[in-house]
Motif scaffolding. Structure first.
Motif, PDB file in Angstrom:
ATOM      1  N   VAL A   1      22.529  72.080 -74.859  1.00  0.00           N
ATOM      2  CA  VAL A   1      23.721  71.984 -74.026  1.00  0.00           C
ATOM      3  C   VAL A   1      24.249  70.556 -74.112  1.00  0.00           C
ATOM      4  O   VAL A   1      23.597  69.657 -74.653  1.00  0.00           O
ATOM      5  CB  VAL A   1      23.401  72.357 -72.558  1.00  0.00           C
ATOM      6  N   ASP A   2      25.442  70.345 -73.555  1.00  0.00           N
ATOM      7  CA  ASP A   2      26.105  69.046 -73.704  1.00  0.00           C
ATOM      8  C   ASP A   2      25.268  67.884 -73.173  1.00  0.00           C
ATOM      9  O   ASP A   2      25.328  66.769 -73.710  1.00  0.00           O
ATOM     10  CB  ASP A   2      27.457  69.067 -72.984  1.00  0.00           C
ATOM     11  N   ALA A   3      24.492  68.119 -72.115  1.00  0.00           N
ATOM     12  CA  ALA A   3      23.712  67.033 -71.514  1.00  0.00           C
ATOM     13  C   ALA A   3      22.720  66.423 -72.497  1.00  0.00           C
ATOM     14  O   ALA A   3      22.357  65.242 -72.372  1.00  0.00           O
ATOM     15  CB  ALA A   3      22.980  67.543 -70.277  1.00  0.00           C
TER      16      ALA A   3
ATOM     17  N   THR B   1      21.195  62.583 -76.830  1.00  0.00           N
ATOM     18  CA  THR B   1      19.828  62.414 -77.343  1.00  0.00           C
ATOM     19  C   THR B   1      19.724  62.963 -78.760  1.00  0.00           C
ATOM     20  O   THR B   1      19.101  62.341 -79.636  1.00  0.00           O
ATOM     21  CB  THR B   1      18.822  63.137 -76.435  1.00  0.00           C
ATOM     22  N   VAL B   2      20.342  64.116 -79.008  1.00  0.00           N
ATOM     23  CA  VAL B   2      20.338  64.694 -80.352  1.00  0.00           C
ATOM     24  C   VAL B   2      21.008  63.734 -81.339  1.00  0.00           C
ATOM     25  O   VAL B   2      20.511  63.528 -82.454  1.00  0.00           O
ATOM     26  CB  VAL B   2      21.040  66.070 -80.361  1.00  0.00           C
ATOM     27  N   ASP B   3      22.125  63.134 -80.919  1.00  0.00           N
ATOM     28  CA  ASP B   3      22.831  62.202 -81.804  1.00  0.00           C
ATOM     29  C   ASP B   3      21.953  60.997 -82.142  1.00  0.00           C
ATOM     30  O   ASP B   3      21.935  60.529 -83.295  1.00  0.00           O
ATOM     31  CB  ASP B   3      24.125  61.728 -81.138  1.00  0.00           C
TER      32      ASP B   3
ATOM     33  N   ALA C   1      17.562  67.257 -86.074  1.00  0.00           N
ATOM     34  CA  ALA C   1      17.792  66.351 -84.943  1.00  0.00           C
ATOM     35  C   ALA C   1      17.573  67.077 -83.622  1.00  0.00           C
ATOM     36  O   ALA C   1      17.033  66.499 -82.663  1.00  0.00           O
ATOM     37  CB  ALA C   1      19.208  65.781 -85.004  1.00  0.00           C
ATOM     38  N   THR C   2      17.959  68.328 -83.558  1.00  0.00           N
ATOM     39  CA  THR C   2      17.723  69.126 -82.353  1.00  0.00           C
ATOM     40  C   THR C   2      16.234  69.283 -82.093  1.00  0.00           C
ATOM     41  O   THR C   2      15.760  69.139 -80.960  1.00  0.00           O
ATOM     42  CB  THR C   2      18.377  70.507 -82.487  1.00  0.00           C
ATOM     43  N   ALA C   3      15.484  69.566 -83.146  1.00  0.00           N
ATOM     44  CA  ALA C   3      14.042  69.738 -83.007  1.00  0.00           C
ATOM     45  C   ALA C   3      13.385  68.456 -82.508  1.00  0.00           C
ATOM     46  O   ALA C   3      12.529  68.482 -81.609  1.00  0.00           O
ATOM     47  CB  ALA C   3      13.436  70.155 -84.344  1.00  0.00           C
ATOM     48  N   LEU C   4      13.800  67.333 -83.069  1.00  0.00           N
ATOM     49  CA  LEU C   4      13.205  66.056 -82.674  1.00  0.00           C
ATOM     50  C   LEU C   4      13.572  65.710 -81.235  1.00  0.00           C
ATOM     51  O   LEU C   4      12.725  65.253 -80.458  1.00  0.00           O
ATOM     52  CB  LEU C   4      13.663  64.953 -83.629  1.00  0.00           C
ATOM     53  N   ALA C   5      14.821  65.937 -80.874  1.00  0.00           N
ATOM     54  CA  ALA C   5      15.250  65.658 -79.501  1.00  0.00           C
ATOM     55  C   ALA C   5      14.484  66.522 -78.507  1.00  0.00           C
ATOM     56  O   ALA C   5      13.982  66.027 -77.488  1.00  0.00           O
ATOM     57  CB  ALA C   5      16.748  65.893 -79.361  1.00  0.00           C
ATOM     58  N   GLY C   6      14.379  67.805 -78.793  1.00  0.00           N
ATOM     59  CA  GLY C   6      13.661  68.690 -77.883  1.00  0.00           C
ATOM     60  C   GLY C   6      12.206  68.314 -77.746  1.00  0.00           C
ATOM     61  O   GLY C   6      11.645  68.313 -76.635  1.00  0.00           O
ATOM     62  N   ALA C   7      11.581  67.977 -78.861  1.00  0.00           N
ATOM     63  CA  ALA C   7      10.161  67.614 -78.824  1.00  0.00           C
ATOM     64  C   ALA C   7       9.942  66.331 -78.026  1.00  0.00           C
ATOM     65  O   ALA C   7       8.993  66.237 -77.239  1.00  0.00           O
ATOM     66  CB  ALA C   7       9.631  67.444 -80.246  1.00  0.00           C
ATOM     67  N   VAL C   8      10.817  65.345 -78.210  1.00  0.00           N
ATOM     68  CA  VAL C   8      10.665  64.069 -77.494  1.00  0.00           C
ATOM     69  C   VAL C   8      10.875  64.273 -75.992  1.00  0.00           C
ATOM     70  O   VAL C   8      10.124  63.729 -75.162  1.00  0.00           O
ATOM     71  CB  VAL C   8      11.643  63.020 -78.049  1.00  0.00           C
TER      72      VAL C   8
ATOM     73  N   GLY D   1      17.968  74.229 -71.311  1.00  0.00           N
ATOM     74  CA  GLY D   1      18.791  73.144 -71.824  1.00  0.00           C
ATOM     75  C   GLY D   1      18.961  73.185 -73.328  1.00  0.00           C
ATOM     76  O   GLY D   1      19.935  72.641 -73.863  1.00  0.00           O
ATOM     77  N   PHE D   2      18.032  73.826 -74.025  1.00  0.00           N
ATOM     78  CA  PHE D   2      18.140  73.984 -75.473  1.00  0.00           C
ATOM     79  C   PHE D   2      18.394  75.435 -75.871  1.00  0.00           C
ATOM     80  O   PHE D   2      18.274  75.787 -77.037  1.00  0.00           O
ATOM     81  CB  PHE D   2      16.877  73.446 -76.158  1.00  0.00           C
ATOM     82  N   ARG D   3      18.719  76.234 -74.889  1.00  0.00           N
ATOM     83  CA  ARG D   3      19.064  77.647 -75.083  1.00  0.00           C
ATOM     84  C   ARG D   3      18.005  78.384 -75.914  1.00  0.00           C
ATOM     85  O   ARG D   3      18.326  79.163 -76.827  1.00  0.00           O
ATOM     86  CB  ARG D   3      20.436  77.777 -75.747  1.00  0.00           C
TER      87      ARG D   3
END
Length: 237
Positions: free
Chosen positions: A149-151, A155-157, A187-194, A233-235
């Motif tokens: 989601v946008d929030a 972090t993904v960027d 990048a999504t995977a890394l953001a979610g994991a962190v 948050g990551f659907r």
């Protein structure tokens, strides 16, 4: 290829090192990392001080081994769940988080060794980074299927920039997601994991250190809610 046959001397050395580490862990369990005393271990084992130093160069060398072992055991607990979990990414996320909480509450003194600085002035060896990444890897697999989601977009960027700048991180993420670093899923995977790792260890650390005692809730209840909110948050389905 046949297994290497170790000499009696080598087997004795391995056994003695294991006994020293077991005695050290008992000290840590009883009084924390600052209670670790090689002279006391030597006395308990019937060794002279110089004899013990043939197996470990000093306190920090022994701490290094205890921390490496703790990271490896935590990673095995998480990876074992990650490779056996079937179902949706959301289900897998809960299973991974529960595995971490279970290990930490069963081994609180070992968990505290790998969180923060166990004793003043101590610096963990560089190879603990790879061990920590081994524990985090299964979370990358879960979040590779995410749609943040946008929030979570900032972090993904930032994770996308990190992937472009650090080839080792890019290779690590690719190994767990089968996605090259330039793809958005990496990048999504890394953001979610962190984010998961941050929330998970925040709750687990407070639980293990007894900060939730008397607050009227169970750490697992809180952790389940956090992981559900993160999955939303990551659907994750």
């Amino acid at each position: 290829m046949p297994a290497e046959v170790k000499s009696p001397r080598a087997r004795y050395r391995e056994q003695t090192r294991a006994e020293i580490k077991a005695a050290a862990l008992q000290q840590v369990a009883e009084g924390g990392a600052t209670a670790l005393a090689l002279t006391r271990i030597a006395k308990e084992m019937g060794l002279s001080g110089p004899a013990l130093y043939r197996y470990f160069a000093g306190r920090d060398d022994l701490l290094n081994e205890l921390i490496r072992d703790a990271y490896d055991d935590l990673a095995q607990a998480i990876v074992r769940v990650g490779t056996s979990t079937v179902g949706t990414p959301r289900t897998a996320l809960h299973a991974l988080a529960d595995a971490c909480l279970d290990w930490a509450t069963a081994e609180p003194h070992r968990y505290l060794l790998i969180q923060g600085t166990p004793v003043p002035g101590y610096a963990a060896p560089p190879d603990t980074l790879e061990r920590a990444r081994a524990a985090l890897g299964p979370f990358l697999t879960v979040f590779a299927a995410g749609d943040p989601v946008d929030a979570y977009r900032p972090t993904v960027d930032e994770m996308a920039v990190w992937l472009r700048q650090d080839g080792a991180v890019a290779d690590w993420v690719a190994a767990h997601t089968d996605r090259p670093a330039h793809e958005a899923a990496a990048a999504t995977a890394l953001a979610g994991a962190v984010v998961a790792w941050s929330q998970l260890h925040g709750t687990v650390s407070l639980a293990v250190s007894g900060q939730y005692e008397g607050m009227g809730h169970r750490p697992r209840t809180l952790l389940t809610g956090q992981m559900d909110a993160l999955a939303d948050g990551f659907r994750l389905t």
